[in-house]
Scaffold this active site. Structure first.
Site, PDB file in Angstrom:
ATOM      1  N   HIS A  13      30.368  23.840  42.725  1.00 58.01           N
ATOM      2  CA  HIS A  13      31.777  24.184  42.917  1.00 58.01           C
ATOM      3  C   HIS A  13      32.115  24.107  44.391  1.00 58.01           C
ATOM      4  O   HIS A  13      31.384  24.660  45.218  1.00 58.01           O
ATOM      5  CB  HIS A  13      32.064  25.598  42.390  1.00 58.01           C
ATOM      6  CG  HIS A  13      33.490  26.017  42.577  1.00 58.01           C
ATOM      7  ND1 HIS A  13      33.865  27.161  43.232  1.00 58.01           N
ATOM      8  CD2 HIS A  13      34.648  25.415  42.207  1.00 58.01           C
ATOM      9  CE1 HIS A  13      35.188  27.259  43.254  1.00 58.01           C
ATOM     10  NE2 HIS A  13      35.690  26.212  42.634  1.00 58.01           N
ATOM     11  N   GLU A  44      43.643  31.014  34.040  1.00 57.25           N
ATOM     12  CA  GLU A  44      43.587  32.031  35.094  1.00 57.25           C
ATOM     13  C   GLU A  44      44.882  32.852  35.185  1.00 57.25           C
ATOM     14  O   GLU A  44      44.846  34.029  35.508  1.00 57.25           O
ATOM     15  CB  GLU A  44      43.280  31.372  36.440  1.00 57.25           C
ATOM     16  CG  GLU A  44      44.323  30.344  36.852  1.00 57.25           C
ATOM     17  CD  GLU A  44      43.991  29.655  38.188  1.00 57.25           C
ATOM     18  OE1 GLU A  44      42.990  29.997  38.813  1.00 57.25           O
ATOM     19  OE2 GLU A  44      44.770  28.767  38.592  1.00 57.25           O
TER      20      GLU A  44
HETATM   21  C1  NOJ Z   1      41.857  28.241  41.594  1.00 58.72           C
HETATM   22  C2  NOJ Z   1      41.200  27.541  40.447  1.00 58.72           C
HETATM   23  O1  NOJ Z   1      42.151  27.068  39.530  1.00 58.72           O
HETATM   24  C3  NOJ Z   1      40.241  28.508  39.787  1.00 58.72           C
HETATM   25  O2  NOJ Z   1      39.666  27.911  38.642  1.00 58.72           O
HETATM   26  C4  NOJ Z   1      39.204  28.933  40.781  1.00 58.72           C
HETATM   27  O3  NOJ Z   1      38.395  29.923  40.193  1.00 58.72           O
HETATM   28  C5  NOJ Z   1      39.828  29.505  42.057  1.00 58.72           C
HETATM   29  N1  NOJ Z   1      40.850  28.651  42.551  1.00 58.72           N
HETATM   30  C6  NOJ Z   1      38.775  29.692  43.144  1.00 58.72           C
HETATM   31  O4  NOJ Z   1      38.248  28.454  43.502  1.00 58.72           O
HETATM   32 CA    CA Z   2      44.594  26.869  39.925  1.00 56.78          CA
END
Ligand code: NOJ
Ligand code: CA
Length: 673
Positions: free
Chosen positions: A367, A461
């Site tokens: 990531h 999210e």
């Molecule tokens: C936004 C991303 O959409 C999400 O998936 C991620 O966990 C966070 N940024 C942190 O990178």
């Molecule tokens: Ca996002």
């Protein structure tokens, strides 16, 4: 098509055809576009579909500081061509594709010696057109895109607002005439025709938004550079295709392959390493606030947790694992935005975890949150990617949650170049990309199949720290954002009424009070979303302990995101949707509704004739008790579901009964005779 419709189309195109013969019809003759040049030498186009004018005469052209790209043109020649070919892709909703189109290139020259070609392609599912420029001036500053979309009549549109630094905005359903500005896909219904305006093959150019001028006339506005100009180009360039998908019914837009057909064939020779897969990860906990990305007592990405996730993936037929917060630098997020792309935190033993994942046959994902620091990231790509390659990594989630340097907007030419650079660099190291906060999806996955999936809309999210994504929102998404291509929505929260950080006294989530948030759909719909929201990399995003021993998780174990065939069977934008997919000899069906309960009959005639399938039906419990939701509203308990098994064949019909905010998922596994 009946004769009367054909006559109507021919009549509406006749004017353009008789004076300059710059008319192009789709192979089935249902869609036609015609080009004309006005008295100022400015080109115009018009679009008719199914006997109905869709886009009235609309101006075309670009504006540059150094040359006139908009007027004084004369047509030098009109070149025509056509194609009908089959092609395959290594992964996708459908592996077998057909590109059948007619083409017309209007080659124009003006008194300044500027050569501009407007190339049109007409397919049975819409048209694309682009500009091709060649001129005496060998470098240009583009300052305007004077392409208009003058809707012939009012209708309904489904869009997000125009914004050049992000796509995570709510949808608006409104009259076309009430839409002041919008990003694309710009989906609309006009009379009996559905359509969507978007782009294909967006490279080295800013993205297009649409701004209403007056009444129903929209103008293309490109994402600007920090100095207010739009793009820098060489003396020869082609723009992305501007696309107008056309369908007779709403699901026809989803079943269209126009965007992919307007992209170039695959540029990667060996694609054997680019494989769809399911994944789980250390992710949702951080959005709830119960875990954090940084080192400390609540750090999610610890060695112990990583090994536990690898074991879970191996035991549950899940191909990959993602660990956000594995690398140093998260302390800087939101501040200096400096992330370390190579160094793991001390409590994350990267070498041991990579070796363990390899031993268990599970793909370790990396990531890279950049916070928007694109220059810093570009400088480290080779070093980071060669390290990942040495660890056996083939999947990388990137992120751009934050402002880009020097006022660069996320959708501007410089950012488009950046996203593409990452894709091409990743291909060199056999790494596939899942980009968050990406540039819009315009079908480049055909040419760069390692660009597998991306976010680019409000994903899961948002349920952790906002009003959340309603069932209606999820019934719009496939008809708008997903027309561009796959989305990493990260579906599948089973713990609908989850406990957030705020449930623990003294603790706060990183993004405020989320004590009243919850998942806005039923559990069965969460399962259906694995089918409905297409992604070749499909996540089960909940904490893995919420799947352990859960009977409904069997669907994800059986699910295969490596589709061979897909079809949207029924749906209306914002109301409901049913999609079926085949992967090998298994079929999967997903259905979802908005806030209205509804029952839909689906003929199973897409199944292989003569084969008996065990249909495992994951349905809403229509007798779920009404309870008080975390926000105080009264509604049926969204966690209630039923699982039923039935033997079915292609001769059967399924009655899909869905609760409000609900859905249904069905896996069809052949019964061995
Ligand atoms: C936004 C991303 O959409 C999400 O998936 C991620 O966990 C966070 N940024 C942190 O990178
Ligand atoms: Ca996002």
């Amino acid at each position: 098509m009946n004769r009367r419709t054909l006559v109507a189309i021919m009549a509406s195109l006749a004017m353009a055809a008789c004076d300059n013969d710059m008319t192009l019809l789709s192979p089935d003759s249902n869609i036609g576009t015609s080009v004309s040049i006005d008295e100022n030498g400015t080109p115009h186009y018009q679009l008719t579909a199914y006997g109905q004018e869709i886009i009235g005469t609309s101006a075309m052209g670009l504006a540059a500081l150094e040359a006139n790209l908009g007027s004084g043109f004369e047509v030098i020649k009109v070149q025509r061509g056509k194609a009908d070919m089959e092609w395959t892709q290594p992964w996708g909703e459908n592996k077998q594709m057909r590109d059948r189109h007619n083409e017309m290139a209007v080659v124009m020259k003006n008194d300044e010696g500027v050569e501009l070609t407007a190339r049109f392609r007409a397919f049975d599912d819409g048209i694309g057109f682009r500009y091709e420029y060649a001129a005496p001036v060998d470098s240009l500053t583009i300052v305007g895109d004077n392409t208009y979309f003058n809707f012939a009549q009012d209708g309904t549109s489904w869009t997000i607002g125009s914004y050049f630094s992000g796509y995570e905005l709510p949808y608006r359903e409104q009259a076309i005439s009430a839409t002041e500005n919008a990003n694309t896909p710009f989906t609309f219904q006009m009379g009996q025709v559905y359509g969507s305006i978007h782009e294909a093959a967006l490279y080295d150019f800013p993205e297009m938004n649409l701004y209403r001028q007056d009444s129903l006339d929209f103008k293309s506005e490109l994402a600007p550079r920090p100095d207010g100009t739009l793009a820098r180009t060489g003396g020869k360039f082609v723009t992305p295709w501007k696309t107008i998908q056309i369908a007779r019914d709403a699901v026809g837009l989803i079943n269209s392959s126009l965007i992919l057909n307007l992209n170039e064939p695959c540029a990667i020779e060996d694609v054997s390493w680019i494989r769809p897969q399911k994944y789980v990860g250390v992710w949702w906990g951080m959005h709830l606030g119960t875990q954090v990305w940084t080192m400390g007592p609540r750090h999610g990405a610890t060695t112990e947790n990583a090994l536990r996730h690898i074991d879970f993936a191996a035991a549950n037929n899940i191909g990959g694992v993602l660990f956000e917060g594995w690398n140093k630098g998260w302390e800087n997020w939101g501040g200096s935005q400096h992330f370390d792309y190579c160094e793991p935190y001390e409590d994350f033993d990267l070498d041991r975890i990579a070796a363990y994942a390899a031993e268990k046959g599970v793909s370790l994902w990396m990531h890279n949150e950049t916070g928007g620091s694109i220059f810093e990231y570009e400088a480290i790509l080779d070093k980071a990617f060669s390290k990942y390659q040495s660890l056996g990594v083939h999947y990388l989630k990137t992120g751009y949650a934050g402002g880009m340097p020097d006022g660069i907007r996320h959708h501007s030419q410089r950012a488009v170049q950046h996203y593409q650079k990452v894709v091409e660099k990743a291909a060199e190291y056999q790494i596939a990309i899942d980009a968050h906060e990406p540039i819009k999806e315009t079908g480049i996955r055909r040419t760069w199949p390692n660009m597998m999936t991306r976010e680019g809309a409000r994903g899961m999210e948002w349920n952790a720290w906002s009003e959340g994504n309603s069932a209606e929102y999820q019934c719009i998404l496939p008809f708008v954002r997903l027309l561009g291509g796959p989305m990493d929505y990260t579906p599948g929260v089973f713990d609908i009424y989850y406990k957030t950080a705020c449930a623990t006294p003294g603790r706060e989530a990183w993004n405020g009070d989320n004590s009243k948030t919850y998942i806005k759909t039923t559990l069965a719909r969460q399962i259906a979303n694995w089918v409905l929201i297409y992604s070749p990399l499909q996540m089960a995003c909940d904490l893995i302990e919420n799947y352990e021993g859960h009977p409904a998780f069997q669907f994800f174990r059986d699910f295969d995101p490596d589709c061979d065939w897909s079809e949207a069977l029924a749906g209306e934008i914002g109301d409901y949707l049913v999609i079926a997919r085949r992967a090998g000899d298994r079929y999967f069906l997903g259905a979802g509704t908005n806030s209205e309960a509804r029952t839909i009959s689906v003929a199973l005639d897409f199944l292989e004739p003569g084969v008996t399938y065990d249909a495992a039906i994951y349905a809403d419990d229509l007798d779920a008790p009404v309870i008080t939701q975390p926000d105080g509203s009264q509604a049926a308990d969204k966690t209630c579901y039923r699982i039923e098994h039935r033997k079915v064949t292609s001769a059967d019909t399924l009655e899909i009964a869905m609760a409000a905010d609900g859905g249904q998922a069905v896996s069809f596994i052949p019964v061995l005779q």
